[in-house]
Design an enzyme around this catalytic site. Structure first.
Site, PDB file in Angstrom:
ATOM      1  N   GLY A  14       0.770  -1.239   0.000  1.00  0.00           N
ATOM      2  CA  GLY A  14       0.000   0.000   0.000  1.00  0.00           C
ATOM      3  C   GLY A  14       0.796   1.281   0.000  1.00  0.00           C
ATOM      4  O   GLY A  14       0.367   2.286   0.587  1.00  0.00           O
ATOM      5  N   ASN A  16       1.288   3.229  -2.647  1.00  0.00           N
ATOM      6  CA  ASN A  16       0.481   4.211  -3.403  1.00  0.00           C
ATOM      7  C   ASN A  16      -0.720   4.665  -2.590  1.00  0.00           C
ATOM      8  O   ASN A  16      -1.102   5.845  -2.625  1.00  0.00           O
ATOM      9  CB  ASN A  16       0.044   3.631  -4.746  1.00  0.00           C
ATOM     10  N   ARG A  67     -16.685 -14.596  -8.913  1.00  0.00           N
ATOM     11  CA  ARG A  67     -16.268 -13.197  -8.949  1.00  0.00           C
ATOM     12  C   ARG A  67     -17.435 -12.243  -8.722  1.00  0.00           C
ATOM     13  O   ARG A  67     -17.278 -11.199  -8.093  1.00  0.00           O
ATOM     14  CB  ARG A  67     -15.583 -12.884 -10.288  1.00  0.00           C
ATOM     15  N   HIS A 111      -0.445   1.727 -12.974  1.00  0.00           N
ATOM     16  CA  HIS A 111       0.316   0.599 -13.520  1.00  0.00           C
ATOM     17  C   HIS A 111       1.752   1.079 -13.764  1.00  0.00           C
ATOM     18  O   HIS A 111       1.956   2.177 -14.289  1.00  0.00           O
ATOM     19  CB  HIS A 111      -0.313   0.107 -14.826  1.00  0.00           C
ATOM     20  N   ASP A 147      -5.273  -3.592 -17.475  1.00  0.00           N
ATOM     21  CA  ASP A 147      -4.417  -2.414 -17.676  1.00  0.00           C
ATOM     22  C   ASP A 147      -4.806  -1.629 -18.926  1.00  0.00           C
ATOM     23  O   ASP A 147      -3.939  -1.158 -19.686  1.00  0.00           O
ATOM     24  CB  ASP A 147      -2.938  -2.831 -17.711  1.00  0.00           C
ATOM     25  N   GLU A 176       5.320   7.062  -9.321  1.00  0.00           N
ATOM     26  CA  GLU A 176       3.929   6.659  -9.051  1.00  0.00           C
ATOM     27  C   GLU A 176       3.337   7.489  -7.923  1.00  0.00           C
ATOM     28  O   GLU A 176       2.188   7.945  -7.989  1.00  0.00           O
ATOM     29  CB  GLU A 176       3.864   5.168  -8.675  1.00  0.00           C
TER      30      GLU A 176
HETATM   31  C1  GRF Z   1       2.706  -0.561  -7.850  1.00  0.00           C
HETATM   32  O1  GRF Z   1       3.893  -0.685  -8.570  1.00  0.00           O
HETATM   33  C2  GRF Z   1       1.540  -0.325  -8.765  1.00  0.00           C
HETATM   34  O2  GRF Z   1       1.897   0.406  -9.900  1.00  0.00           O
HETATM   35  C3  GRF Z   1       1.140  -1.719  -9.152  1.00  0.00           C
HETATM   36  O3  GRF Z   1       1.325  -2.484  -7.993  1.00  0.00           O
HETATM   37  C4  GRF Z   1       2.310  -1.871  -7.168  1.00  0.00           C
HETATM   38  C5  GRF Z   1       1.665  -1.650  -5.838  1.00  0.00           C
HETATM   39  O4  GRF Z   1       2.572  -1.137  -4.889  1.00  0.00           O
HETATM   40  N1  GRF Z   1      -0.201  -1.736  -9.663  1.00  0.00           N
HETATM   41  P1  GRF Z   1       2.010  -0.515  -3.544  1.00  0.00           P
HETATM   42  O5  GRF Z   1       1.181  -1.583  -2.861  1.00  0.00           O
HETATM   43  O6  GRF Z   1       1.212   0.693  -3.892  1.00  0.00           O
HETATM   44  O7  GRF Z   1       3.247  -0.183  -2.750  1.00  0.00           O
END
Ligand code: GRF
Length: 217
Positions: A14, A16, A67, A111, A147, A176
């Site tokens: 987590g 991001n 799902r 992504h 994606d 990111e």
């Molecule tokens: C990131 O590299 C994001 O781009 C990808 O998965 C990773 C997640 O990392 N979708 P985090 O959990 O946000 O550290």
């Protein structure tokens, strides 16, 4: 204007998610994180979100026969919390057409490549194997294909000759953490219009520079 209510879906550490939480902590940021949901009990981001005082939930996909059941539970939890926009942040499940139709143009993903290059898993290894000089990251609106969907913000990150997937991932990750809050702000400010399945950003300035990699040649 009231802050846009955001729910974040995670599967892992987590970072991001944390970048989004930190951005929303600023008094003038036009969004607030009201809920973080993980689909795995070992997602480290859950504790980080709880420590930030945010409501958290665990909805484990393995508890559902299919799902649709899993996604109905996600949908119900998001609606109960008053979520208006969903941010996927390292969420390792594909969302189906039914869920995405209910949340049309209201689900974002990040992504770690310059989409549409290097979709799917191991994007950094794909970039290195492809010999590209520039990679990066993309925040986009989610469509059912993996994606894919209208691109909001991209950052270009140079690839060094001696990069491994891990060193490239670390460099891209810092980008990111910059662009996901920027993309969320654009959505929260109502500056994004989807036209012909492309995102138009009201009031965006042209990008300033060309990035050439390798440099000094
Ligand atoms: C990131 O590299 C994001 O781009 C990808 O998965 C990773 C997640 O990392 N979708 P985090 O959990 O946000 O550290």
């Amino acid at each position: 204007m009231a802050a846009l209510k955001v729910g974040i879906l995670i599967s892992g550490r987590g970072s991001n998610m944390t970048a989004l939480i930190d951005a929303c902590a600023a008094a003038d940021f036009p969004a607030e994180i009201v809920l973080v949901i993980a689909n795995r009990p070992d997602a480290g981001g859950l504790a980080r979100a709880a420590a930030a005082g945010i409501e958290t939930g665990l909805i484990d996909h393995r508890d559902f026969a299919d799902r649709v059941g899993f996604e109905d539970a996600l949908d119900a939890a998001l609606r109960a919390a008053g979520v208006e926009l969903v941010c996927l942040a390292g969420f390792m499940r594909l969302l189906g057409a039914r869920f995405l139709e209910r949340w049309r143009d209201r689900v974002l993903n990040i992504h770690p490549s310059l989409l549409p290059a290097f979709r799917g898993l191991r994007a950094h290894q794909q970039a290195i194997d492809g010999g590209v000089r520039v990679s990066g990251c993309t925040v986009h609106i989610v469509r059912p294909e993996m994606d894919a969907g209208p691109i909001l913000v991209q950052a270009a990150v140079p690839v060094a000759a001696d990069d491994t997937a891990d060193t490239l991932a670390a460099r891209v990750l810092t980008a990111e953490h910059r662009i996901y809050p920027q993309a969320l702000r654009l959505m929260a400010e109502g500056r994004v219009r989807v036209v012909d399945d492309r995102a138009r950003i009201d009031g965006a300035a042209p990008p300033p520079d060309v990035l050439i990699s390798p440099s000094g040649i």
